[in-house]
Write an enzyme that holds these catalytic residues in place. Structure first.
Site: not given
Length: 698
Positions: A396, A399, A429, A503
């Protein structure tokens, strides 16, 4: 960032002295294209040469331990915290409990030896072997602080047992200890005449009682039983005899000598892609006793030969010296030296031993991180400022800040997950890797993404995965994808969800993300907090600071491992326990202050936050006080807005896979807190909701 694709896997099993030195050399001169993994049960590896000094109180535990987490970071290696339990030489995989098999192209084994003492009746329940060293050191550390007139029994009258006996006697000298050295034949037979005579005198000077020709048949809580029927009282019983190879080594299918892996002059086993060094190996070309000096001197040869095998070069032989200087601690700061049959003793020899040992350990403290590449002479305005003064954090910490998102997203900025239709919520996320271990990173990313669903009080339903792998060969892609998807499937299955697609692509670095749906009758949002509600936080904070320090080689390895363990702790049970909360969120990238500000804004309430009640991760406060910050810290400071009263920087620390923050009615707090703590959460009441609209701390 990898400038060249990864094409080969090198796995180092064990964090022994040889492998520690190899990692250090690898950090200074890596072989491009090789992914390095080190497997060890714990974040540190004790240095055997300093163990008697530690037992005597001359060294601290930190001085005794090689920090493998720091060393792995310096070497660019992934570290796996666990015991290797086997090698499949045909499949070329290594088994570690609790994770998918680890594939290798080349492997090296440096796991030392273990003790046969647990085979004695009662030993496992009532005694502790001197090896593995880490477990012994922890048990001794606890015992010596609370012992009163202790009785100690050391089984094994060799040099190691005698060193421990004198070290223990010295450490407890003010507590009137009784220390007995027990040997089934005669003590110290491995030493020459002169050295043995001096060692016996030193044992006598330390008031060690020698019990010879005594076979131990049983260990019980308060002592030991000998074959002749004698019972000897003992408050702390240890074994420094009966060394043997680890049981799993015999199952690999390699050539062995008395259970030890047979290696040739190149340190290769009977399977050329498996090397072995240190005490777990037998040198077939030039047998030598088990001694740390040989392990240390094998390191340059192993380093060169690993690089040679991985790059198609020529190997070189290891030629052990015929004899070496033995320096033996005598309890007090005095030592005995033996070589070529001569022996001397005294404080000056202790100073020599101390100098040699500290010099060895200093190698692992002076680990300068690789310098960042030089910037171009000419570049666009603002590039230097955008780069900042340190590398971008993972997790995080990478971010976008709360303030920027709020300005851009406006009305779409708010709850953790969106209600796509009545009873169904969805969130997405993904995380930039903060560890080189794909399995651990997958667990963290999955728990982190699930946090948005749990924060809404929903039960996970289905997930799709989005993966970016660093550039690597097709076989490494397959290995890495297998590790990631096996782990992800386990995590989501435990949460009651199923992975239904995804993916993948190649890029500069590992990134793992998930899009998840969840089911709930009534989503818990940010907007329901009421004045008088108590705020419950289910996990400590500080992960952003600890991982930023880890990137810079400044964090304690044990604190890093504890931090990662908290990240992979799921919040499923916590979400169920807090299912009647008025408002709830998970603490992630914006930090505690930012996410709490979001709850207050959405609920149109204020808060009084009790700083002393906020649980902190081990090591986080000290690192924060030293100025360590995540790269997202400044953005979070702005995004949290004005706060009245004192603050600590950890309020603005981005959290990866952080805890739930819930506004709970006062009448429900006591029960919820008890249930959370019973379920294993470090849950605390950290404040209360107010009607003033102010964000206040006290």
């Amino acid at each position: 960032m990898n400038s060249l694709p990864l094409t080969r896997d090198l796995v180092l099993i064990g964090g022994g002295h040889t492998h520690a030195l190899v990692l250090r050399k690898w950090g200074m001169n890596p072989l491009p294209g090789v992914r390095v993994t080190v497997i060890n049960p714990g974040p540190t590896a004790p240095y055997s040469g300093m163990l008697p000094g530690f037992v005597a109180g001359h060294y601290t535990r930190d001085e005794l331990d090689i920090d493998l987490v720091k060393l792995a970071r310096f070497a660019g290696a992934r570290i796996i915290n666990g015991y290797a339990t086997g090698i499949d030489k045909d499949a070329k995989t290594i088994q570690v409990a609790g994770r998918p098999p680890i594939a290798y192209d080349v492997a090296a084994v440096d796991v030392g030896i273990t003790s046969a003492m647990p085979d004695l009746p009662g030993f496992t329940a009532h005694a502790i072997p001197a090896k593995p060293l880490g477990t012994f050191a922890s048990r001794w550390d606890a015992f010596r602080t609370q012992a009163v007139a202790p009785q100690i029994a050391i089984i094994g009258g060799g040099v190691a047992g005698a060193e421990l006996a004198m070290a223990m006697a010295y450490a407890l000298r003010d507590k009137q200890p009784t220390v007995r050295l027990i040997e089934q034949s005669s003590v110290l037979l491995a030493l020459g005449y002169k050295a043995r005579k001096k060692m016996l005198a030193a044992l006598d000077a330390n008031n060690i009682e020698i019990v010879e020709y005594a076979e131990v048949t049983e260990i019980f809580a308060d002592g030991i039983v000998l074959r002749n029927g004698r019972t000897i009282r003992s408050d702390f019983t240890t074994g420094a005899a009966g060394a043997k190879p680890h049981d799993w080594v015999a199952k690999i299918g390699l050539d062995l000598h008395e259970g030890f892996i047979t290696v040739d002059a190149n340190l290769q086993s009977s399977v050329p892609e498996i090397f072995a060094v240190g005490d777990c190996a037998h040198l077939s070309h030039d047998p030598r006793p088990k001694a740390g000096v040989y392990a240390v001197r094998q390191a340059p040869v192993l380093f060169d030969n690993l690089r040679a095998v991985l790059s198609g070069g020529a190997l070189r032989p290891y030629r052990p010296q015929s004899d070496y200087l033995k320096l033996i601690s005598l309890g007090e700061k005095s030592a005995l030296a033996e070589r070529f049959g001569t022996a001397y003793e005294g404080p000056l020899l202790w100073k020599l031993k101390d100098y040699i040992d500290r010099k060895f350990m200093d190698q692992f403290e002076e680990l300068e991180p690789m310098a960042a590449p030089d910037l171009p002479h000419k570049m666009a305005l603002g590039v230097k400022e955008a780069l900042g003064d340190k590398p971008m954090c993972g997790g995080c910490g990478a971010k976008v800040g709360r303030a920027a998102l709020q300005n851009v997203l406006e009305s779409h900025f708010g709850d953790d997950a969106a209600e796509v239709q009545p009873g169904q919520v969805m969130s997405t996320d993904h995380l930039r890797a903060l560890t080189n271990d794909p399995v651990l990173m997958t667990r963290i990313a999955a728990v982190h993404a699930l946090g948005d669903i749990w924060a809404m009080g929903a039960k996970p339903q289905a997930a799709t995965a989005s993966l970016i792998l660093p550039r690597m060969s097709a076989i490494l892609q397959e290995r890495t994808m297998a590790e990631i998807m096996t782990t992800a499937s386990e995590v989501f299955a435990k949460a009651g969800a199923k992975i239904i697609g995804g993916h993948s692509s190649l890029g500069d670095e590992l990134t793992i993300g998930f899009t998840i749906t969840g089911l709930t009758k009534a989503p818990i949002t940010l907007a329901g907090a009421k004045p008088g509600d108590q705020l419950i936080l289910t996990k400590p904070i500080g992960s952003g600071t600890i991982m930023a320090a880890e990137m810079a080689g400044k964090a304690n390895g044990a604190d890093v491992m504890a931090c990662l363990d908290l990240m992979v702790q799921d919040q499923a049970a916590a979400s169920a326990i807090l299912g009647k909360a008025h408002a709830m969120t998970d603490i992630t990238g914006f930090g505690l202050a930012g996410h709490l500000r979001g709850m207050c804004d959405a609920s149109d309430v204020g808060v009084e936050l009790h700083l002393d009640a906020i649980p902190l991760m081990d090591g986080a406060l000290e690192l924060s006080a030293a100025g360590v910050r995540s790269s997202l810290f400044e953005d979070n400071l702005i995004g949290a807005g004005a706060i009245d009263g004192p603050v600590i920087d950890l309020l603005f620390d981005p959290q990866t896979a952080g805890g739930l923050l819930a506004a709970v009615a006062p009448k429900s707090v006591k029960t919820a807190l008890k249930e959370l703590q019973t379920a294993g959460y470090t849950a605390s009441v950290i404040g209360e909701i107010t009607a003033t609209g102010r964000f206040k701390t006290c």
